[in-house]
Design an enzyme around this catalytic site. Structure first.
Site, PDB file in Angstrom:
ATOM      1  N   ARG A   1      30.393  14.058  -8.447  1.00  0.00           N
ATOM      2  CA  ARG A   1      30.916  15.108  -7.567  1.00  0.00           C
ATOM      3  C   ARG A   1      31.158  14.581  -6.151  1.00  0.00           C
ATOM      4  NH1 ARG A   1      27.606  20.216  -7.507  1.00  0.00           N
ATOM      5  NH2 ARG A   1      25.891  18.754  -7.501  1.00  0.00           N
TER       6      ARG A   1
ATOM      7  N   ASN B   1      28.838  21.351 -11.582  1.00  0.00           N
ATOM      8  CA  ASN B   1      28.267  20.900 -12.845  1.00  0.00           C
ATOM      9  C   ASN B   1      28.086  22.114 -13.740  1.00  0.00           C
ATOM     10  OD1 ASN B   1      28.031  18.214 -12.069  1.00  0.00           O
ATOM     11  ND2 ASN B   1      25.922  18.432 -11.399  1.00  0.00           N
TER      12      ASN B   1
END
Length: 97
Positions: free
Chosen positions: A26, A44
């Site tokens: 990320r 997520n």
């Protein structure tokens, strides 16, 4: 006057499956998106995926789609990247990524 294909704003949802959690995926995704001046969101999931939405000029979104499907973070491994709900938009819905 019409905009060139690369300048049209689009929005597309994405899901990336593979080794994409716990490896700074990320962080790198956010950095690459900011470099391309794209906006959107990502998170997520409980299924070991990263999902989100990209918005920006078509040419930049295409670059990010390629990046998500083949590169990611240095320690990640992408098994599959899928993109859906692509649509032309008149303005960006987000101001950041």
């Amino acid at each position: 006057m019409s905009m060139a294909e690369g300048d049209t704003l689009i929005s597309v949802d994405f899901e990336v499956l593979g080794k994409v959690q716990g490896d700074f995926f990320r962080k790198y995704t956010q950095a690459e998106s900011k470099k391309l001046r794209l906006v959107g969101w990502f998170q997520n999931t409980g299924q070991g995926m990263v999902q989100g939405q990209l918005q920006g000029p078509t040419s930049k979104v295409r670059h990010m789609q390629e990046w998500l499907g083949t590169r990611g973070s240095p320690k990640s491994h992408t098994d599959r990247a899928s993109f859906n709900n692509e649509k032309v938009i008149l303005k960006l819905d987000y101001s950041d990524f």
